[in-house]
Motif scaffolding. Structure first.
Motif, PDB file in Angstrom:
ATOM      1  N   THR A  28      38.038 -19.601 -22.649  1.00 16.07           N
ATOM      2  CA  THR A  28      37.065 -19.201 -21.630  1.00 16.07           C
ATOM      3  C   THR A  28      36.255 -17.982 -22.076  1.00 16.07           C
ATOM      4  OG1 THR A  28      38.735 -17.915 -20.476  1.00 16.07           O
ATOM      5  CG2 THR A  28      38.351 -20.122 -19.661  1.00 16.07           C
TER       6      THR A  28
ATOM      7  N   ALA B 252      33.107 -20.666 -24.402  1.00 21.33           N
ATOM      8  CA  ALA B 252      33.583 -21.492 -23.293  1.00 21.33           C
ATOM      9  C   ALA B 252      32.752 -22.756 -23.114  1.00 21.33           C
ATOM     10  CB  ALA B 252      33.599 -20.685 -22.008  1.00 21.33           C
ATOM     11  N   LEU B 253      31.431 -22.620 -23.069  1.00 18.71           N
ATOM     12  CA  LEU B 253      30.603 -23.800 -22.813  1.00 18.71           C
ATOM     13  C   LEU B 253      30.633 -24.817 -23.960  1.00 18.71           C
ATOM     14  CD1 LEU B 253      27.653 -22.192 -20.837  1.00 18.71           C
ATOM     15  CD2 LEU B 253      29.464 -23.675 -19.962  1.00 18.71           C
TER      16      LEU B 253
ATOM     17  N   ASP C 104      43.555 -18.487 -23.968  1.00 23.11           N
ATOM     18  CA  ASP C 104      42.544 -18.272 -22.934  1.00 23.11           C
ATOM     19  C   ASP C 104      41.399 -17.408 -23.434  1.00 23.11           C
ATOM     20  OD1 ASP C 104      41.996 -18.993 -20.162  1.00 23.11           O
ATOM     21  OD2 ASP C 104      41.919 -16.831 -19.852  1.00 23.11           O
ATOM     22  N   GLN C 105      41.720 -16.449 -24.305  1.00 22.45           N
ATOM     23  CA  GLN C 105      40.657 -15.595 -24.850  1.00 22.45           C
ATOM     24  C   GLN C 105      39.602 -16.416 -25.564  1.00 22.45           C
ATOM     25  OE1 GLN C 105      42.432 -12.544 -27.254  1.00 22.45           O
ATOM     26  NE2 GLN C 105      42.379 -11.077 -25.574  1.00 22.45           N
TER      27      GLN C 105
ATOM     28  N   ILE D  54      34.752 -22.632 -15.025  1.00 19.33           N
ATOM     29  CA  ILE D  54      33.507 -22.616 -15.799  1.00 19.33           C
ATOM     30  C   ILE D  54      32.341 -23.228 -15.009  1.00 19.33           C
ATOM     31  CG2 ILE D  54      32.399 -23.561 -17.861  1.00 19.33           C
ATOM     32  CD1 ILE D  54      35.184 -23.394 -19.222  1.00 19.33           C
TER      33      ILE D  54
ATOM     34  N   ARG E  46      33.211 -15.839 -23.330  1.00 15.54           N
ATOM     35  CA  ARG E  46      31.838 -15.868 -22.829  1.00 15.54           C
ATOM     36  C   ARG E  46      30.920 -16.800 -23.612  1.00 15.54           C
ATOM     37  NH1 ARG E  46      28.708 -11.689 -19.236  1.00 15.54           N
ATOM     38  NH2 ARG E  46      27.787 -13.500 -18.269  1.00 15.54           N
TER      39      ARG E  46
END
Lengths: 73, 791
Positions: free
Chosen positions: B279, B284-285, B275-276, B470, B281
């Motif tokens: 997602t 994520a995208l 998860d670190q 997201i 910062r």
């Protein structure tokens, strides 16, 4: 009055009060955010909202608009 | 006597895995009456007398979500013999919250602590015996994934069900709450025999549960009386009654849990580490984009499109080459033959038209099959001689001579019908009506299945929740969910799997909104039509195609904002508090099962509407009156058809949009069978009097042409997609609302484009412009008006 919305990432806070009523409040409480519970703010979504918190040992995503109802200290 | 056992538990607790493990293939999947919530029932593998009902995953028994209401109604009214309360062992605290409510129902409960394998791997310890003593029901450790403890849990549930001696809940609320509960019981519940049920109702009445008040048919006197008890308790505890109950339940769990669980010193779990990154910062995208690209690329561009082509053009078309052997060689040979044939035909055409052979370089037409666009290419006389020689010395390639050729179902059926000298009407009905209709249903299934594998995987592994996390910020502004991104993305390929993908959205309103707006995005089948309009009316202008996508996005955004404020989407605002479950690797069996269940429900529920409507449109297209006699028509006699008559009768609707002639109307109707049919229909109608594109250009102005395009892109989708909408809405009223809204919205947008567009294309300000401007004002009002139904 500080709410969950103002808490920085990495901070741990205690819930003192829940504002709001009806379905919204009940749902938040059903998920375990009740008076006195400890909340750890894990991260903010890449677009700035919602926030991810740890409560009662699991991860929850809460919108800032809803986080505003949760008063913390 | 059979025994019924209900499975109840939180979402993501492994309930479905347990249900699959217990019932195997003896399952029945449907819907709870009247709602989109899924209903699953199955027979226990080890004993056919035991029926297992899988309730929806819920966090509580509150009256606020559909799943919770469905579940508690089932538990109270149908009274299963026993409940297996499935609990995620890695997250006892929140899972036990539901348990505290379930044990109050007066039905024997056994607790299954699931995911024990993970608990042990984490080094944690759960004292099942202690927990059992605290709660007063049997507790059994299981792992549905590893097939551990399955027999024990069912045996325990069957035993509890047979004994029919439900536990009395050990949990007691604060003194003043208990006092109020006792009052309520005495006041209006003393005629219920079962003490446990009495207590359950009294708690619900204390919570001011309106659904229960209604169910018990309490008079306003009694409710007022209860209100007094509640108020005095609330005053004493300085909180509202629902919060008191919820808070007390969690406090109670807090007091028992410490003795029952020992957590290992906590480092980062694998899930945390994933998860670190996922997602993060910054990452994520990009990661999201890559995942979505893979989903799109495989399920739409490559495997999905092969699957659809194979199903539509192969199985329900002429046929296909087994394992594609010989397919390439055949295509090359066929292309070469066609290229030569075109030159010869072009030459003959000139001879026919001018009565003389061309003396030098001549031009010949080449038609694009998809868009009916005609281009002229040049050929010399030498080219003609070579082409003529080629055509004469070669036969038209037959696919059967390359590799292993398997003829399509229509070919088989046609051969069979010819063999029995079937008459043309019946043959047409069977081939163009029924077989084509079945093809329209089944043709999309392979692609849908491919997509569903992805969705099942993304859901099961935990990434789907992150997609919502997201994308939430963007989509919720339009009344949609972050998860709406996937239906919209898939919708650019095909609206049917797009609509079906909305299944992953839990919130009922978000899902309905997504279903209503997904098909605004131009799908693959609309592309030939867009290209045709661009080519015929706008001289191949490059801006037309992108504008179609912008129009789609505009339609989704405006619809989302407008609809969200309407009464039909009104209701209690649901907060977006969503669990982000731990990542884990799903099993192949569960992914495939989920894929198949969803695919099958499409065939079953969407199939009928698709089949019927295809037959109706076929009938209207191929029958009509010629020279005073009702007869079956040839393809180019469409102007005599019933469809043309309908088109003439309905054309007035489109006069304000600038294309109020029967040709455009008929094309729009055939577009309902499949959007690419618009091109074919227009080609037949306009082709009768010369060049298709030229005739079309003379039939439309720029303004009416774009209005025509916009209307057909936004109005009701094809029948197959309508079938998907019907299946996903699972409600006739909502189905018609969706179709009605889409058509109405498309009409208004068409009106605006035509009437206002006229001003800019040199036709000046007319009377109609006022209506166009008025429509814009209505649209703006719809967007900015105050939301009086929601806060």
């Amino acid at each position: 009055m500080r709410t969950l919305k103002d808490v920085n990432v990495g901070e741990t806070v205690n819930v003192t009060k829940l504002n709001g009523e009806g379905a919204v409040k009940r749902r938040i409480m059903d998920m375990g955010i009740t008076k006195g519970v400890e909340i750890y703010v894990r991260k903010i979504a890449p677009l700035g909202d919602p926030v991810e918190i740890t409560v009662r040992g699991y991860e929850l995503s809460v919108r800032k608009a809803d986080a505003e109802m949760i008063v913390v200290e | 006597m059979g025994i019924r056992i209900a499975l109840a538990g939180n979402p993501n607790c492994g309930k479905t895995t347990l249900f699959n493990a217990l019932t195997g293939s003896n399952q029945f999947v449907g819907n709870w009456p009247g709602v989109t919530v899924e209903y699953k029932e199955g027979k226990y593998k080890g004993d056919k007398e035991v029926t297992i009902v899988d309730l929806p995953g819920i966090y509580s028994l509150s009256p606020y979500t559909l799943e919770e209401v469905v579940s508690r109604n089932y538990l109270i009214d149908e009274k299963p013999d026993a409940i297996i309360n499935v609990i995620d062992g890695t997250n006892l605290e929140r899972n036990l919250y539901l348990t505290t409510q379930i044990v109050e129902l007066g039905i024997p409960v056994v607790i299954a602590i699931n995911m024990m394998d993970v608990v042990e791997k984490n080094g944690d310890k759960i004292y099942a015996k202690k927990l059992s003593e605290e709660i007063g029901v049997p507790v059994i450790e299981i792992s549905a994934l590893k097939n551990r403890g399955l027999k024990e849990i069912v045996d325990a549930a069957v035993k509890a069900g047979k004994e029919a001696n439900p536990q009395s809940p050990k949990h007691r609320f604060d003194g003043s709450v208990e006092h109020a509960l006792a009052h309520i019981e005495e006041l209006c519940l003393h005629n219920i025999d079962d003490e446990n049920v009495q207590r359950w109702y009294s708690i619900k009445l204390f919570e001011r549960d309106e659904k229960i008040q209604e169910k018990l048919g309490l008079s306003s006197d009694v409710i007022e009386h209860i209100e007094k008890d509640i108020k005095s308790c609330e005053k004493e505890m300085d909180d509202d009654s629902e919060s008191i109950i919820t808070g007390e339940r969690y406090n109670y769990i807090g007091t028992i849990i410490n003795g029952c669980v020992k957590k290992a010193a906590k480092g980062l779990t694998t899930s945390d580490k994933i998860d670190q990154i996922v997602t993060n910062r910054f990452l994520a995208l990009p990661i999201f984009a890559v995942v979505m690209f893979i989903v799109y690329y495989v399920s739409v561009t490559t495997v999905g499109s092969w699957a659809t082509d194979w199903a539509n053009d192969g199985v329900f078309g002429d046929g296909w080459h087994l394992f594609a052997i010989g397919s390439k060689a055949y295509t090359e040979a066929a292309d070469e033959y066609t290229a030569n044939q075109l030159i010869v035909d072009g030459y003959d055409l000139i001879v026919e038209e001018t009565g003389a052979e061309p003396t030098g370089e001549f031009e010949y037409p080449v038609e694009d099959e998809e868009t009916a666009a005609v281009e002229y290419e040049k050929a010399t006389l030498d080219d003609y001689e070579a082409a003529k020689a080629y055509v004469e010395s070669n036969e038209e390639p037959d696919p059967a001579n390359y590799g292993v050729w398997i003829p399509g179902i229509p070919v088989f059926v046609e051969a069979g019908l010819d063999a029995i000298n079937c008459n043309d009407v019946v043959k047409g009905l069977i081939l163009d009506g029924i077989v084509a209709g079945v093809g329209a249903v089944l043709g999309f299934v392979p692609q849908i299945l491919v997509l569903f594998i992805f969705l099942a995987f993304l859901e099961a592994c935990g990434y789907m929740a992150r997609v919502a996390f997201i994308m939430d910020r963007i989509f919720r502004k339009f009344g949609l969910s972050g998860k709406s991104f996937i239906p919209m993305l898939i919708g650019t390929g095909c609206g049917i799997p797009g609509i079906m993908a909305s299944r992953t959205i839990e919130n009922d309103r978000d899902r309905k909104m997504t279903i209503m707006t997904t098909t605004f995005i131009p799908c693959g089948a609309k592309l030939p039509f867009i290209a045709m309009v661009a080519g015929a009316i706008f001289g191949g202008a490059a801006w037309v195609a992108p504008s179609a996508y912008f129009l789609g996005i505009f339609a989704i955004i405006t619809s989302g904002i407008m609809l969200k404020k309407t009464k039909m989407f009104a209701g209690d605002p649901a907060p977006f508090v969503m669990e982000l479950p731990a990542y884990h690797w799903p099993t192949v069996g569960n992914v495939l099962r989920s894929m198949w269940e969803r695919g099958w429900s499409f065939i079953k529920k969407a199939g009928t509407i698709i089949l019927l409507s295809t037959i109706v449109v076929w009938f209207c297209t191929f029958f009509g009156v010629v020279d005073g006699a009702f007869t079956m028509l040839e393809e180019d006699q469409i102007d005599h058809s019933i469809l043309a008559a309908i088109g003439k009768a309905l054309a007035w609707i489109f006069i304000p949009l600038g294309f109020g002639d029967w040709e455009a109307t008929v094309a729009s109707i055939t577009g309902l069978v499949a959007k690419e049919n618009i091109v074919g229909t227009l080609a037949i109608i306009y082709g009768a009097s010369g060049d298709v594109y030229e005739t079309m250009r003379s039939a439309f102005t720029n303004a009416s042409g774009f209005a025509f395009l916009a209307f057909n892109l936004l109005c009701a989708p094809c029948f197959a997609a309508m079938g998907a909408i019907k299946r996903e809405m699972n409600n006739t009223k909502w189905f018609w609302r969706a179709i009605g809204y889409q058509c109405g919205f498309a009409w208004v947008i068409g009106l605006i484009i035509y009437q206002v567009g006229k001003v800019f294309t040199g036709e000046g300000f007319t009377f109609g412009t006022i209506f166009g401007l008025a429509a814009i004002c209505c649209l703006i009002y719809g967007l900015v008006r105050k939301d009086k139904y929601n806060k």
